[in-house]
Write an enzyme that holds these catalytic residues in place. Sequence first.
Site, PDB file in Angstrom:
ATOM      1  N   CYS A  68      11.327  10.331  11.160  1.00  0.00           N
ATOM      2  CA  CYS A  68      11.297   9.783  12.538  1.00  0.00           C
ATOM      3  C   CYS A  68      12.628   9.760  13.125  1.00  0.00           C
ATOM      4  O   CYS A  68      12.870   9.489  14.242  1.00  0.00           O
ATOM      5  CB  CYS A  68      10.687   8.384  12.224  1.00  0.00           C
ATOM      6  SG  CYS A  68      11.323   7.036  11.810  1.00  0.00           S
ATOM      7  N   LYS A  84       0.872  -1.125   0.031  1.00  0.00           N
ATOM      8  CA  LYS A  84      -0.130  -0.162  -0.222  1.00  0.00           C
ATOM      9  C   LYS A  84       0.811   1.028   0.102  1.00  0.00           C
ATOM     10  O   LYS A  84       1.556   1.797   0.936  1.00  0.00           O
ATOM     11  CB  LYS A  84      -0.808   0.261   1.178  1.00  0.00           C
ATOM     12  CG  LYS A  84      -1.889   1.294   1.050  1.00  0.00           C
ATOM     13  CD  LYS A  84      -2.448   1.331   2.662  1.00  0.00           C
ATOM     14  CE  LYS A  84      -3.430   2.778   2.715  1.00  0.00           C
ATOM     15  NZ  LYS A  84      -2.329   3.973   2.658  1.00  0.00           N
ATOM     16  N   THR A 107       7.245   3.497  14.397  1.00  0.00           N
ATOM     17  CA  THR A 107       5.970   4.351  14.566  1.00  0.00           C
ATOM     18  C   THR A 107       6.806   5.787  14.995  1.00  0.00           C
ATOM     19  O   THR A 107       8.088   6.200  14.557  1.00  0.00           O
ATOM     20  CB  THR A 107       5.055   4.159  15.661  1.00  0.00           C
ATOM     21  OG1 THR A 107       5.926   3.508  16.928  1.00  0.00           O
ATOM     22  CG2 THR A 107       4.238   2.915  15.081  1.00  0.00           C
ATOM     23  N   GLU A 143       5.683  14.437  18.700  1.00  0.00           N
ATOM     24  CA  GLU A 143       6.111  14.539  17.400  1.00  0.00           C
ATOM     25  C   GLU A 143       5.559  15.625  16.799  1.00  0.00           C
ATOM     26  O   GLU A 143       4.070  15.419  16.306  1.00  0.00           O
ATOM     27  CB  GLU A 143       6.257  13.212  16.775  1.00  0.00           C
ATOM     28  CG  GLU A 143       6.753  13.195  15.465  1.00  0.00           C
ATOM     29  CD  GLU A 143       6.852  11.862  14.662  1.00  0.00           C
ATOM     30  OE1 GLU A 143       7.891  11.308  14.669  1.00  0.00           O
ATOM     31  OE2 GLU A 143       5.751  11.266  14.481  1.00  0.00           O
ATOM     32  N   SER A 199       2.457   6.753  12.023  1.00  0.00           N
ATOM     33  CA  SER A 199       2.160   7.153  13.378  1.00  0.00           C
ATOM     34  C   SER A 199       1.955   6.125  14.592  1.00  0.00           C
ATOM     35  O   SER A 199       1.710   5.057  14.205  1.00  0.00           O
ATOM     36  CB  SER A 199       0.678   8.120  13.474  1.00  0.00           C
ATOM     37  OG  SER A 199      -0.234   7.143  13.259  1.00  0.00           O
TER      38      SER A 199
END
Length: 505
Positions: free
Chosen positions: A286, A178, A253, A387, A231
């Site tokens: 990240c 995806k 994440t 974040e 996330s």
Amino acid sequence: MTHDVPRKLKYYAAGWHESHTSEFMNCYNPSTGDVIALAPKCTAAEVELAIAAAKAAFPAWSNTPPNKRVQVLFRLKSLLDQHLDELTELLARENGKVWDEAKGDVLKVIEVVEFACGVPHLMKGPAIMNVTSGYDTVQFMEPMGVFAGIAPWNFPAMIPMGWMAPMCVATGNTLVLKAASYVPQSAIRILELWEQAGLPAGVINLVTCSRHEAELLMTHPDIKGVSFVGSTSVGKHIYATAAAHGKRVQALTEAKNHALVLKDAAIERTAAGIMNSAFGCAGERCMALPAVVVEEAVADELVATLTRMIKAIKIGPAWDKNSQLGPVINSDHREFVRQWIDRGVTEGARLVVDGRDVTVDGYRDGFYLGPTLFDHVTPEMSIGDKEVFGPVLCIKRVKDFEEGLELMNANEFANGSVIYTQSGYYAREFSKRTHGGMVGVNVGIPVPLGIFGFTGHKNSFFGDLHAMGTDGVRFFTELKTVTSHWFSEAEAKEGKIRNSWDGTI
């Protein structure tokens, strides 16, 4: 300035198809604000078609010897080298990374493809002859079936086509990817290169869809495992849902990486490292460095140095090789980051540099934010703990090493952590005691090469096996243990077993 003409994208299920959906999602050029492509919101039936294509391709592909499988990867590596500039420009236009950052995104794909070419060696299992008298045991690492990859928008090439695809298919599995709806074009183009390299149809399949259709990837009985980057809230949901359906999960994440700057640090070079780490890729990674904990003795000097460097940054369109900071991904995300800056002001942090109202001549519709610097950020302020995912840097002042380490370890996230010091003692103490899963000593972005794993901790990772490295090989394989015994003529005539353990102890 020319404007991009939107093109309607296709999905791939053992071949390229026009989607029957009535809903398409806008893909923007962040530097201009133009819509450059329309990604289909693939239907549930189309996602199932991609899963079925992967399932159908698995028997032949998994039965292909590993040394034959990696020949496809060798050819892909050559094609990626040949198309490096093309892929760099495509990625810069769809994501907003400046030229060198976009090139690095593609180079990280090549890095893992090269590692995955070693799969014939990496999949070798252990063996012992005569493990007990007359018995031999060997372990095999076998492919499992169809995996799903759910990719984020911040690294359009590196994550889907670096962290996910190479290890999955090199080990003999098939994949339903995806791609992120904002930025699917880089993954689509690289999938075309996979085809050109000779990958059989259906081994990698690609869809764009909403979260509703993506639920199939977590619950479908033909999916064996899910690799996700995004996330923490979504990662927890994927981990819980897919694991409840008997699937393996690796969910990478959120983060709020911190650096600790000690008073003996080389301030000019340290500030340059912080600038690169905090504002590179517009802070949309990240492993960015959005929080710096600094000993009070050198805090004023560090803030002054950072302020000078920030004011010298050239902000501009991603494909301009003179640009040092490009736009954020879209207008919604720009507003999200602006709201975080507003919150930091409300919480009482000192706003040293404000990047909220930056515009770029000739590109006034682009999604630009300037570098933002907060000082005197204290533990109760959410701007320093959550974040933000944008070009926002928070300075937290402490009296010494111990206070700084305690403050850093109090954070819920633990992807990476950094120390800037010339002291070997404190560097060692920090490396041992920090919660960060990837540690930098005078290295602002401590992302290891793909031969190692991407080892986030705490609420930055959910699962047991990390992406890349030997963990990546193990995630996409399962062990089979075979114990063999061959009868001598005398034993064959006995017609009995010597004890209930049949010689296995």
